[in-house]
Design a protein around this motif. Structure first.
Motif, mmCIF file in Angstrom:
data_model
loop_
_atom_site.group_PDB
_atom_site.id
_atom_site.type_symbol
_atom_site.label_atom_id
_atom_site.label_comp_id
_atom_site.label_asym_id
_atom_site.label_seq_id
_atom_site.Cartn_x
_atom_site.Cartn_y
_atom_site.Cartn_z
ATOM 1 N N UNK A 145 1.001 -1.198 0.002
ATOM 2 C CA UNK A 145 0.076 0.095 0.021
ATOM 3 C C UNK A 145 0.848 1.203 0.029
ATOM 4 N N UNK A 146 0.853 2.086 -0.985
ATOM 5 C CA UNK A 146 1.961 3.254 -1.158
ATOM 6 C C UNK A 146 1.826 4.196 -0.133
ATOM 7 N N UNK A 176 8.967 1.017 4.775
ATOM 8 C CA UNK A 176 7.689 1.364 5.107
ATOM 9 C C UNK A 176 7.450 1.862 6.573
ATOM 10 N N UNK A 177 6.605 2.564 6.637
ATOM 11 C CA UNK A 177 6.166 3.310 8.048
ATOM 12 C C UNK A 177 6.007 2.178 9.299
ATOM 13 N N UNK A 200 -7.849 0.202 -1.822
ATOM 14 C CA UNK A 200 -7.137 -0.331 -0.544
ATOM 15 C C UNK A 200 -7.703 0.028 0.642
ATOM 16 N N UNK A 201 -7.356 -0.906 1.600
ATOM 17 C CA UNK A 201 -7.905 -0.660 2.991
ATOM 18 C C UNK A 201 -6.676 -1.049 3.838
ATOM 19 N N UNK A 217 -5.070 -4.457 2.799
ATOM 20 C CA UNK A 217 -5.420 -5.331 1.547
ATOM 21 C C UNK A 217 -5.555 -4.253 0.438
ATOM 22 N N UNK A 218 -5.082 -4.653 -0.646
ATOM 23 C CA UNK A 218 -5.108 -3.860 -2.068
ATOM 24 C C UNK A 218 -5.342 -4.721 -3.431
ATOM 25 N N UNK A 219 -5.963 -4.121 -3.939
ATOM 26 C CA UNK A 219 -6.179 -4.737 -5.458
ATOM 27 C C UNK A 219 -6.093 -3.781 -6.469
ATOM 28 N N UNK A 220 -5.642 -4.180 -7.693
ATOM 29 C CA UNK A 220 -5.532 -3.230 -8.871
ATOM 30 C C UNK A 220 -5.858 -4.136 -10.018
#
Lengths: 674, 186
Positions: A145-146, A176-177, A200-201, A217-220
């Motif tokens: 997740x950017x 990442x953070x 993204x969530x 979670x993410x999707x593209x």
């Protein structure tokens, strides 16, 4: 020889145990906490009269770094509106980024760009994503997740002393953070013509009083590019990904991180005229991509000048198409310790062990011998930063010694000198040696380039690995200057002269029988062998400057110039070493404007010179992003990419992979923090 | 193999001794004292908009670029409340994450990167900015924890405090030094 490495590992284990048990005698938590509790009860006037020790900090400022470093910040990620890690790298001077098709990029630092550019090491939170199969990075599976990326540090030039082999022309660290910094919820969704739909969530919360976590979670789903004449070039892809990160800080000294991701997706490619006769001929090739990783890290802060880090990770990747099926498991152990001695020496040393196991079944075009292989990598490094004149002049000496199963022992030393005439300016110079170690393919691969029949005999032109293939070697000379004055302005220039030896090329070998390899009768193999031959010099300049023009407008420009000078006659197979295969001049501009009514207008401009040997003309790309925050926790943005032309080609077609062109595109996005 | 073993153990022992840091503490570390100051500051500072934003349920202190201070503050504030609110210490490494807090500590390694405009903007938002040098105050920071002869002295920039509508108690003003613009020239 392996026994001595085993010994080093045992010594490391003993030493770590001792180091850990020694800690309470050096500086225990209770002493520190007691000290703090004592301070807590002091009045403000008592605090004012307290004497303090003077300790120099180990933390380095980016402005002081003795290397060509560029940092993509979380602000850059948000305001560029770019949707993938490879696209973000375009803003780094000295990096060559070309979109091959919708799901493939050629990314390199300081030249030698290709689909599998092999001289750039990429790490995500300390996990190497450089693939040992073809040497390079599978950019299609490198994602997160950017919004959770803290920064991307890009170091051009050799980083092998600290980071190990294959950090020949650069290292990219994607960081990442921490979970503390991503608390609460984030929901985003969007879509456009190329970005057909993405979402993204993320949610972050606390673990008791000492820990934090997040899950995401993410999707593209991205569409294909078009070919030059406007046909569908395939390349469409989609991917789903989920992951977590937990950070625990049970004491002032210790921090633990546990993180992991899983992903699944597939890509499509358009192949023309494949040499396969056995498999069903298919120009739309689907590749299934699956994988996951888990990483644990323990950091112990021993004192203001000393720290221990222990890291372990496991990473699995699977890539399955009708032409190649690869499953790979990586397991890695890493230990680092930094401390000060004799006031002037800041020492950092570490040890690493990595196991990689793969399985590559024979397909119609690839035959790996052996099909499955387990390799071990052992390495150790030590670096001493010597303060010659405190705060003014530093000398850093270091070396890495590593052993791999292909080229044996490799030594990668470096010498760096840094001079700071004042606190705003840094001059630095470095000489380093780095190697690019042989890949599994370069040793064990048999790749069918072409099949043709003459009379009764079946002829196969075969690209063949070579067990004697050795590492590619680099000696790099670098010189840089940076000024970060008090206000609003920074400027950085880096120059380099790289001398390469034993670069890869190919040479035809005498024909031989291929009956055994292909389990067929009357097969004649015409081998094309992978060998070390080229000797090349590369030199260049990279410049970048940033100006905070007004409090609401920040602008930054970068320029790079690159020249390759090959001393050996080039063969047709090795385009990436040629002078005409890199853009000589590259220029980029980024501008971030905060407008009234919570509006933001952000512009990116890239100019990339043509590559005559690849018949790729130069191009200029303009991106615009308009952002609006109607409420504190809601943002809406519109992004337009590649405004100046309908479509343009950035890289040549590779082998049988059809060439495709990057189209003009747009998408809209809504982000909600809760 | 024996000489290898011997060498290895010699290396081990050398490292063990090389690693002997002086364990006697001559005094407190500057970062510890600075953390204690930051922990104490809210007792001497009033934020006028505290009433307006009664909806706030957490007192956030952000620390830009200094993990040690963030950790010391976590220890100091454990189980404590400031102005009746539970406390959250947030470590950040970009000035762009600096909004939405009451106190922002800026490590001196970040002072150069932070602009006058950004500090003014933070003041306009009622954020008490704390730095480590007179340069920081010159740029528009509000409080400096400045080392002077082995001691850490509180220096306040009253004009910027006024801009942030922050006032300091007389008790703090007895101890603190007032920043004059000429002081900024080192």
């Amino acid at each position: 020889m392996k026994k001595s490495f085993l010994f080093i590992l045992v010594t490391l284990a003993c030493w770590m145990i001792l180091a850990i048990f020694r800690v309470p005698f050096v500086e225990s938590e209770t002493i520190q906490d007691k000290g703090l509790l004592y301070l807590k009860n002091l009045s403000i006037s008592e605090l004012a009269s307290l004497e303090v020790t003077s300790v120099s900090k180990t933390q380095e400022r980016m402005a002081d770094a003795d290397a060509a470093i560029y940092v993509i910040t979380s602000e850059d990620i948000r305001r560029s509106g770019l949707t993938s890690i490879p696209e973000l790298l375009r803003m780094v001077p000295g990096l060559q980024v070309a979109h091959i098709d919708s799901n493939k990029w050629a990314i390199s630092s300081r030249g030698f760009n290709g689909w599998y550019a092999d001289k750039l090491l990429v790490l995500i939170d300390g996990r190497s994503v450089y693939t040992p199969l073809f040497s390079g990075v599978n950019w299609d599976i490198q994602d997160t997740l950017l919004d959770d990326i803290e920064r991307i540090e890009v170091i051009r030039g050799p980083g092998a002393t600290l980071w190990g082999a294959n950090a020949v022309n650069g290292v990219i660290n994607i960081i990442t953070k921490r979970a503390q910094e991503t608390q609460g919820g984030l929901l985003k969704a969007g879509g456009g013509n190329l970005e057909q739909g993405f979402g993204g969530l993320r949610y972050g919360g606390k673990i008791g009083t000492v820990g934090w976590y997040r899950v995401y979670a993410k999707y593209f789903n991205r569409d294909a590019f078009k070919t030059k004449d406007g046909h569908d070039a395939k390349g469409e892809w989609d991917m789903g990904r989920a992951g977590f990160r937990a950070d625990l800080e049970p004491s002032v000294h210790d921090s633990f991180t546990l993180q992991g991701d899983i992903y699944s997706g597939n890509t499509h490619d358009y192949f023309k005229d494949l040499p396969s006769q056995k498999s069903p001929f298919n120009d739309d090739v689907k590749t299934d991509l699956d994988g996951g990783n888990i990483l644990g890290r323990w950091h112990r802060h021993l004192s203001d000048t000393s720290a221990l880090t222990f890291q372990v990770y496991y990473d699995r990747t699977e890539r399955r198409s009708i032409y190649i099926k690869e499953t790979r498991d990586n397991f890695d152990l890493d230990f680092q310790h930094s401390f000060h001695v004799f006031k002037r020496h800041n020492i950092i040393w570490g040890l690493e062990y990595r196991l990689t196991h793969d399985n590559i079944p024979t397909s119609s075009v690839f035959i790996f011998d052996p099909k499955s292989r387990t390799d071990h990598l052992y390495s150790g490094f030590v670096q001493d930063q010597i303060s010659i004149i405190k705060g003014r002049l530093d000398l850093t000496l270091g070396t890495k010694l590593e052993h791999n199963d292909y080229s044996g022992f490799e030594i990668q030393p470096s010498v760096r000198l840094r001079f700071k005439p004042d606190k705003y300016q840094t001059f630095w110079a470095a000489v380093s040696r780095a190697v690019r170690t042989p890949s599994r393919a370069e040793h064990d691969m048999n790749f069918v380039l072409r099949r043709f029949e003459i009379g009764p005999s079946k002829n196969i032109l075969l690209l063949r690995g070579n067990r004697d293939f050795d590492s590619e070697k680099l000696i790099a000379y670098e010189l840089g200057y940076r000024i970060v004055p008090q206000k609003r302005f920074s400027f950085d220039i880096a120059t380099f002269y790289n001398v390469y030896h034993d670069l890869r090329t190919t040479a035809p070998g005498p024909p031989e029988s291929g009956d055994e390899l292909f389990h067929e009768q009357n097969v004649k193999v015409i081998p094309v062998n992978i060998i070390n031959r080229y000797h090349e010099d590369v030199y260049g300049i990279e410049v970048t400057g940033t100006v905070q023009v007004t409090p609401w407008w920040k602008a930054s420009a970068s320029y790079s110039w690159l020249k390759l000078n090959l001393h050996t006659k080039r063969t047709v197979m090795n385009l990436e070493v040629s002078e005409g295969s890199v853009p000589r001049n590259q220029f980029s501009l980024k501008s971030y404007m905060d407008l009234p009514h919570n509006l933001q207008l952000d512009t990116l401009l890239f100019y990339v010179d043509g590559m005559p040997d690849m018949h790729i003309p130069g191009y200029t790309r303009l991106d615009l992003r308009l952002g609006w925050n109607p409420m504190k926790n809601l943002s809406i943005s519109l992004k337009l990419e590649n405004l100046l032309d309908n479509q343009h080609q950035e890289y040549r077609s590779i082998g049988n992979l059809a060439a495709s062109e990057v189209p003009r595109s747009f998408y809209g996005k809504i982000t909600w923090h809760f | 193999m024996k000489p290898v073993f011997l060498c290895g153990w010699v290396v081990l022992i050398v490292f063990l001794f090389a690693n002997s840091y002086p364990s006697v503490q001559a005094g407190f570390k500057p970062d510890q004292v600075k953390a204690a100051y930051i922990y104490n500051l809210p007792n001497f500072v009033s934020w006028p908009d505290f009433q307006e934003t009664a909806g706030e349920d957490i007192f956030i202190i952000k620390v830009l670029g200094n993990r040690s201070i963030a950790r010391y503050l976590e220890v100091l504030t454990q189980g404590e409340k400031i102005k009746g609110l539970p406390i959250s210490i947030v470590y950040i490494d970009s000035i762009y994450q600096a909004r939405n807090c009451k106190i922002l500590f800026v490590d001196n390694s970040y002072e150069d990167a932070v602009t006058d405009g950004q500090l003014a903007d933070l003041a306009n938002n009622g954020i008490l900015t704390v730095g480590e040098s007179l340069d920081f105050l010159k740029k528009g920071g509000i409080v400096g924890l400045v080392p002077v002869d082995k001691r850490i002295v509180v220096v306040v920039n009253l004009s910027m405090a006024q801009r942030a509508r922050i006032s300091f108690s007389s008790k703090l003003m007895k101890v603190a030094k007032v920043f004059q613009h000429e002081q900024g020239e080192e």
